[in-house]
Design a protein around this motif. Structure first.
Motif, PDB file in Angstrom:
ATOM      1  N   ASP A 130       0.811  -1.218   0.000  1.00  0.00           N
ATOM      2  CA  ASP A 130       0.000   0.000   0.000  1.00  0.00           C
ATOM      3  C   ASP A 130       0.845   1.268   0.000  1.00  0.00           C
ATOM      4  OD1 ASP A 130      -2.325  -1.482   0.024  1.00  0.00           O
ATOM      5  OD2 ASP A 130      -2.630  -1.321   2.190  1.00  0.00           O
ATOM      6  N   GLU A 131       1.944   1.240   0.704  1.00  0.00           N
ATOM      7  CA  GLU A 131       2.737   2.452   0.913  1.00  0.00           C
ATOM      8  C   GLU A 131       3.881   2.610  -0.091  1.00  0.00           C
ATOM      9  OE1 GLU A 131       1.911   4.785   2.984  1.00  0.00           O
ATOM     10  OE2 GLU A 131       0.232   3.641   3.827  1.00  0.00           O
ATOM     11  N   LEU A 132       4.316   1.503  -0.697  1.00  0.00           N
ATOM     12  CA  LEU A 132       5.501   1.540  -1.545  1.00  0.00           C
ATOM     13  C   LEU A 132       5.186   1.051  -2.957  1.00  0.00           C
ATOM     14  CD1 LEU A 132       8.073  -0.157   0.885  1.00  0.00           C
ATOM     15  CD2 LEU A 132       7.522   2.279   0.714  1.00  0.00           C
ATOM     16  N   THR A 133       5.920   1.559  -3.904  1.00  0.00           N
ATOM     17  CA  THR A 133       6.035   0.934  -5.219  1.00  0.00           C
ATOM     18  C   THR A 133       7.438   0.351  -5.283  1.00  0.00           C
ATOM     19  OG1 THR A 133       4.486   2.444  -6.305  1.00  0.00           O
ATOM     20  CG2 THR A 133       6.069   1.288  -7.712  1.00  0.00           C
ATOM     21  N   ILE A 134       7.533  -0.970  -5.211  1.00  0.00           N
ATOM     22  CA  ILE A 134       8.814  -1.669  -5.172  1.00  0.00           C
ATOM     23  C   ILE A 134       9.113  -2.213  -6.558  1.00  0.00           C
ATOM     24  CG2 ILE A 134      10.132  -3.550  -4.130  1.00  0.00           C
ATOM     25  CD1 ILE A 134       8.126  -3.363  -1.743  1.00  0.00           C
ATOM     26  N   VAL A 135      10.241  -1.824  -7.116  1.00  0.00           N
ATOM     27  CA  VAL A 135      10.677  -2.333  -8.409  1.00  0.00           C
ATOM     28  C   VAL A 135      11.964  -3.119  -8.174  1.00  0.00           C
ATOM     29  CG1 VAL A 135      11.396  -1.769 -10.751  1.00  0.00           C
ATOM     30  CG2 VAL A 135       9.619  -0.409  -9.626  1.00  0.00           C
ATOM     31  N   ALA A 136      11.894  -4.426  -8.400  1.00  0.00           N
ATOM     32  CA  ALA A 136      13.027  -5.321  -8.162  1.00  0.00           C
ATOM     33  C   ALA A 136      13.608  -5.767  -9.487  1.00  0.00           C
ATOM     34  CB  ALA A 136      12.589  -6.524  -7.341  1.00  0.00           C
ATOM     35  N   MET A 137      14.931  -5.669  -9.608  1.00  0.00           N
ATOM     36  CA  MET A 137      15.632  -6.103 -10.818  1.00  0.00           C
ATOM     37  C   MET A 137      16.689  -7.136 -10.434  1.00  0.00           C
ATOM     38  SD  MET A 137      16.035  -2.518 -12.934  1.00  0.00           S
ATOM     39  CE  MET A 137      16.446  -3.396 -14.468  1.00  0.00           C
ATOM     40  N   PRO A 138      16.296  -8.405 -10.339  1.00  0.00           N
ATOM     41  CA  PRO A 138      17.267  -9.443  -9.990  1.00  0.00           C
ATOM     42  C   PRO A 138      18.114  -9.831 -11.201  1.00  0.00           C
ATOM     43  CG  PRO A 138      15.093 -10.404 -10.272  1.00  0.00           C
ATOM     44  CD  PRO A 138      14.929  -8.929 -10.473  1.00  0.00           C
ATOM     45  N   MET A 139      19.399 -10.022 -10.964  1.00  0.00           N
ATOM     46  CA  MET A 139      20.320 -10.520 -11.992  1.00  0.00           C
ATOM     47  C   MET A 139      20.348  -9.597 -13.205  1.00  0.00           C
ATOM     48  SD  MET A 139      20.475 -14.292 -13.818  1.00  0.00           S
ATOM     49  CE  MET A 139      20.285 -15.223 -12.303  1.00  0.00           C
ATOM     50  N   ILE A 140      20.859  -8.381 -13.020  1.00  0.00           N
ATOM     51  CA  ILE A 140      20.846  -7.430 -14.132  1.00  0.00           C
ATOM     52  C   ILE A 140      22.017  -7.630 -15.096  1.00  0.00           C
ATOM     53  CG2 ILE A 140      19.602  -5.711 -12.783  1.00  0.00           C
ATOM     54  CD1 ILE A 140      22.271  -4.181 -12.587  1.00  0.00           C
ATOM     55  N   ASN A 141      22.933  -8.537 -14.770  1.00  0.00           N
ATOM     56  CA  ASN A 141      24.055  -8.833 -15.667  1.00  0.00           C
ATOM     57  C   ASN A 141      24.065 -10.337 -15.970  1.00  0.00           C
ATOM     58  OD1 ASN A 141      26.437  -8.838 -17.128  1.00  0.00           O
ATOM     59  ND2 ASN A 141      27.710  -8.022 -15.482  1.00  0.00           N
ATOM     60  N   PRO A 142      23.036 -10.836 -16.661  1.00  0.00           N
ATOM     61  CA  PRO A 142      22.887 -12.295 -16.813  1.00  0.00           C
ATOM     62  C   PRO A 142      23.995 -12.956 -17.623  1.00  0.00           C
ATOM     63  CG  PRO A 142      21.292 -11.135 -18.184  1.00  0.00           C
ATOM     64  CD  PRO A 142      21.927 -10.102 -17.296  1.00  0.00           C
ATOM     65  N   ASP A 143      24.633 -12.239 -18.546  1.00  0.00           N
ATOM     66  CA  ASP A 143      25.738 -12.852 -19.287  1.00  0.00           C
ATOM     67  C   ASP A 143      26.883 -13.191 -18.345  1.00  0.00           C
ATOM     68  OD1 ASP A 143      24.177 -12.370 -21.497  1.00  0.00           O
ATOM     69  OD2 ASP A 143      25.373 -10.681 -22.222  1.00  0.00           O
ATOM     70  N   ALA A 144      27.178 -12.288 -17.417  1.00  0.00           N
ATOM     71  CA  ALA A 144      28.216 -12.554 -16.420  1.00  0.00           C
ATOM     72  C   ALA A 144      27.790 -13.652 -15.465  1.00  0.00           C
ATOM     73  CB  ALA A 144      28.542 -11.279 -15.650  1.00  0.00           C
ATOM     74  N   THR A 145      26.501 -13.704 -15.161  1.00  0.00           N
ATOM     75  CA  THR A 145      25.975 -14.772 -14.308  1.00  0.00           C
ATOM     76  C   THR A 145      26.275 -16.139 -14.904  1.00  0.00           C
ATOM     77  OG1 THR A 145      24.190 -13.419 -13.410  1.00  0.00           O
ATOM     78  CG2 THR A 145      23.849 -15.795 -13.413  1.00  0.00           C
ATOM     79  N   GLU A 146      26.000 -16.304 -16.186  1.00  0.00           N
ATOM     80  CA  GLU A 146      26.191 -17.594 -16.823  1.00  0.00           C
ATOM     81  C   GLU A 146      27.670 -17.937 -16.965  1.00  0.00           C
ATOM     82  OE1 GLU A 146      23.663 -19.660 -17.366  1.00  0.00           O
ATOM     83  OE2 GLU A 146      22.401 -18.113 -16.499  1.00  0.00           O
ATOM     84  N   LEU A 147      28.528 -16.923 -17.014  1.00  0.00           N
ATOM     85  CA  LEU A 147      29.971 -17.155 -17.061  1.00  0.00           C
ATOM     86  C   LEU A 147      30.590 -17.194 -15.663  1.00  0.00           C
ATOM     87  CD1 LEU A 147      30.872 -14.804 -20.051  1.00  0.00           C
ATOM     88  CD2 LEU A 147      30.942 -17.303 -20.054  1.00  0.00           C
ATOM     89  N   ASN A 148      29.776 -16.917 -14.632  1.00  0.00           N
ATOM     90  CA  ASN A 148      30.243 -16.903 -13.245  1.00  0.00           C
ATOM     91  C   ASN A 148      31.455 -15.991 -13.081  1.00  0.00           C
ATOM     92  OD1 ASN A 148      30.443 -17.490 -10.509  1.00  0.00           O
ATOM     93  ND2 ASN A 148      31.681 -19.325 -10.855  1.00  0.00           N
ATOM     94  N   ARG A 149      31.304 -14.738 -13.508  1.00  0.00           N
ATOM     95  CA  ARG A 149      32.404 -13.789 -13.400  1.00  0.00           C
ATOM     96  C   ARG A 149      31.849 -12.378 -13.193  1.00  0.00           C
ATOM     97  NH1 ARG A 149      34.655 -13.166 -19.671  1.00  0.00           N
ATOM     98  NH2 ARG A 149      33.127 -11.573 -20.315  1.00  0.00           N
ATOM     99  N   ARG A 150      32.727 -11.451 -12.916  1.00  0.00           N
ATOM    100  CA  ARG A 150      32.338 -10.085 -12.604  1.00  0.00           C
ATOM    101  C   ARG A 150      31.845  -9.334 -13.845  1.00  0.00           C
ATOM    102  NH1 ARG A 150      33.744  -6.589  -8.396  1.00  0.00           N
ATOM    103  NH2 ARG A 150      33.819  -4.360  -8.906  1.00  0.00           N
ATOM    104  N   GLY A 151      32.615  -9.369 -14.923  1.00  0.00           N
ATOM    105  CA  GLY A 151      32.341  -8.554 -16.097  1.00  0.00           C
ATOM    106  C   GLY A 151      31.327  -9.171 -17.038  1.00  0.00           C
TER     107      GLY A 151
END
Length: 397
Positions: A130-151
């Motif tokens: 009721d009080e908040l508009t929450i916008v969640a962005m999980p995993m915004i760097n998915p290419d790095a996620t799949e490579l398990n690295r920072r960049g």
């Protein structure tokens, strides 16, 4: 699940290809310096991009309209970058995770929270909606996620293709092309996306602004940073302001200053020198929007919530180093645009900690973020003492 640029759920062929890439990330990498082969840490206990897609779709379906999931943009390799919107309140909170692909606990915590806030009918969760508009962005760097690295996974040539005015310019300082015992950026280059932000949200890359340095703004040359920037700007246009920005990260393994107590996670609300100081004079045009006191109150809200959990693993909360000048980070850029900003830095690379430690760290992140959300929803955060921020123990690094 709505798409900004495409309609419909992703096909099974793409999900399969994402899974294959994830497996490739666990293969050995040869060190150019030593020719030794090291095994990269396993990521089997963490969330892949394919799993993220399925989970968000399921949460949206079961929420019966409470959670709206959209594709906000695409990574350089074409993977979806999602945003999930929950609630309809006047105060806007933007939370992101995994801007570095080997910093994974925040994504699990964020998915847990999206599901709970969206599906629970408890008075507390109803108040958040009721009080908040929450916008969640999980995993915004998915290419790095799949490579398990920072960049991310992007070449300088691809940047020049997008911005021809950069032809012949030295690549930005955050462009990775090195090889060590874990990461082979020489064959698959990429950028530290969390140095690609600029407080001027309408900035276009200029040749004279390269290669720059960590104490200077970024350029919005990566599609991942562009996507987050666009979400932020759209929220500004719709709501007038993004009140709170939370960024979920990992750090090394440290101790509380003056002790041997291992840090569970570190917090911070200071990412640039104050625009009213000589060191921060270069940010003077943002002085009217910058509100570091509110950022500190948000950090105190997170700290207090974690302290209420008692001793280890939730008691050892520290303050991240404060003498920073990082306008190229999302935190620095958005703080200069008026958002109260909070950094979470979870200890270590949790691939080494096992499932029990993973669960504890995930709970710690959720507890701290809920402390912020509840404090903003009830407006109790505005009553917290700003000076209490300086009483949070420092990290010994």
């Amino acid at each position: 699940m709505k798409r900004r640029a495409k309609i419909g759920m992703i096909g099974g062929a793409f999900l399969l290809s994402a899974s294959i890439i994830g497996n490739v990330a666990d293969t050995p990498v040869a060190s150019a310096a030593t020719s030794e082969v090291q095994e990269k840490p396993s990521i089997s206990g963490f969330i892949s991009h394919a799993e993220l897609s399925r989970t968000l779709n399921k949460i949206e379906q079961t929420s019966k309209g409470t959670v709206a999931v959209e594709v906000a943009g695409f990574s350089n390799q074409g993977r979806e970058i999602y945003k999930a919107t929950i609630g309809s309140g006047k105060k806007v909170v933007l939370i992101q995770s995994e801007i570095h692909g080997n910093e994974k606990v925040g994504t699990r915590a964020l998915l847990n929270m999206i599901e709970e806030i969206g599906n629970s009918n408890s008075p507390k969760m109803k108040q958040l909606r009721d009080e908040l508009t929450i916008v969640a962005m999980p995993m915004i760097n998915p290419d790095a996620t799949e490579l398990n690295r920072r960049g991310n996974d992007m070449t300088w040539a691809e940047v020049v293709d997008q911005f021809p005015q950069l032809e012949g310019v030295e690549p930005s300082w955050n462009y990775y092309t090195y090889t060590n015992k874990y990461w082979d950026y020489a064959s698959t280059p990429g950028f530290d996306v969390n140095r690609d932000f600029n407080p001027d949200l309408n900035y276009q890359p200029q040749p004279e602004d390269f290669p720059n340095s960590s104490s200077e703004p970024g350029w919005f040359i990566t599609p991942e940073a562009q996507t987050v920037r666009d979400v932020y700007k759209n929220l500004q246009a719709e709501h007038g302001k993004v009140d709170v920005f939370v960024d979920l990260h990992h750090q090394g393994e440290y101790v509380i200053e003056g002790t041997d107590d291992p840090v569970t996670l570190s917090l911070s609300g200071v990412f640039i020198p104050h625009p009213d100081t000589p060191e921060g004079e270069k940010y003077s045009k943002y002085a009217d929007d910058y509100n570091v006191d509110f950022s500190k109150q948000l950090n105190v809200a997170a700290y207090n919530a974690l302290q209420q959990m008692g001793n280890s693993p939730f008691g050892n909360i520290s303050l991240y180093p404060q003498a920073l000048d990082l306008p190229g980070t999302a935190l620095g850029s958005f703080a200069l645009n008026g958002s109260g900003s909070v950094l979470f830095e979870v200890t270590g690379q949790t691939q080494n900690f096992g499932q029990k430690k993973l669960g504890q760290l995930t709970k710690a992140v959720e507890t701290g973020v809920y402390g912020i959300l509840e404090g903003v929803a009830t407006e109790e955060v505005y009553e917290l003492e700003v000076e209490d921020y300086d009483d949070i123990p420092l990290t010994e690094r």
